[in-house]
Design an enzyme around this catalytic site. Sequence first.
Site, mmCIF file in Angstrom:
data_model
loop_
_atom_site.group_PDB
_atom_site.id
_atom_site.type_symbol
_atom_site.label_atom_id
_atom_site.label_comp_id
_atom_site.label_asym_id
_atom_site.label_seq_id
_atom_site.Cartn_x
_atom_site.Cartn_y
_atom_site.Cartn_z
ATOM 1 C CD GLU A 43 -42.214 -74.374 -34.290
ATOM 2 O OE1 GLU A 43 -41.680 -73.252 -34.624
ATOM 3 O OE2 GLU A 43 -42.945 -75.199 -35.005
ATOM 4 C CG ASN A 89 -46.639 -73.624 -37.835
ATOM 5 O OD1 ASN A 89 -46.054 -73.273 -37.051
ATOM 6 N ND2 ASN A 89 -47.236 -74.921 -37.814
ATOM 7 C CG ASP A 124 -43.483 -76.107 -38.134
ATOM 8 O OD1 ASP A 124 -43.820 -75.315 -37.672
ATOM 9 O OD2 ASP A 124 -43.290 -77.400 -38.023
#
Length: 283
Positions: free
Chosen positions: A16, A144, A194
């Site tokens: 991430e 997100n 995301d």
Amino acid sequence: MTRAQVFSSHRCRLGEGAFWHPDREEFFWFDILDRRLITCQGGHDVSWQFDDYVSAFGHIDADTLLLASATGLWRFELATGQRSLLVQLEPDQPETRSNDGRADPQGGFWISTMAIDATQGAGAIYRFYKGTLRKLFNGLTIPNAICFTPDGKNACFTDTVTQKVMRVALDADGWPTGQPELYIDMTSEDLNPDGAVIDADGRFWNAQWGAGRVACYGLDGSFLQAIDVPTPQSTCPAFGGAGLSQLLITTAAEGRESDANAGQSYLVQTQIKGQKEHKVLLS
């Protein structure tokens, strides 16, 4: 556009926080579940290990980051690995951790939180600006896709479980004005937004968990194109490289241990120009 190629074979359980550092001309990313910050220098991966979950950062200068962890926002020195606390993050909620984050054009840093076990409604989005942390939105589950239009007039974000991307207007100092409005509705396609980034022309690039791709949307929210990666759990994109024309993409291996492609970071050469990441102002 060319096909995605492996940028780093380091397998992240939850890759991430993809970030191209404009001063260092260097790509950084996180493995949230393994509590690690990673970069690639001279073709070799270099990492920093932490005691708590780490997930996002903004740059203060070439050698100093504002680092988001489960417990706070920190000033982090890359050369020494030392960090000093700037502000606690949800100190009364040990069940939550930091998640997505990015600096805005006005020098503020937005950071989201969520429950470690993804309990519904336990997350929030905050903004840290010149030493002050303020909660912006709450009641979120997996917040997100925090990113900003090049003119600094709008912010985007999502709560992944809703499958909707929201957009909110910002004032001259970067604070939201009014209520968030629907920007992109992905429910009909059953897509899970995301991490995301906005390019220099204002197009929205979104990693879609479970779909193995980064999809691009226009200013009006219309779908324009998608770039595939060879594993389903795509998590976060960043523009970097020469001319900010390379799209770098993190992925996750958690739950896909038999997938050799899962958890690696990927690179795609594009004809697009990304935005330069903004510096965080501490005062």
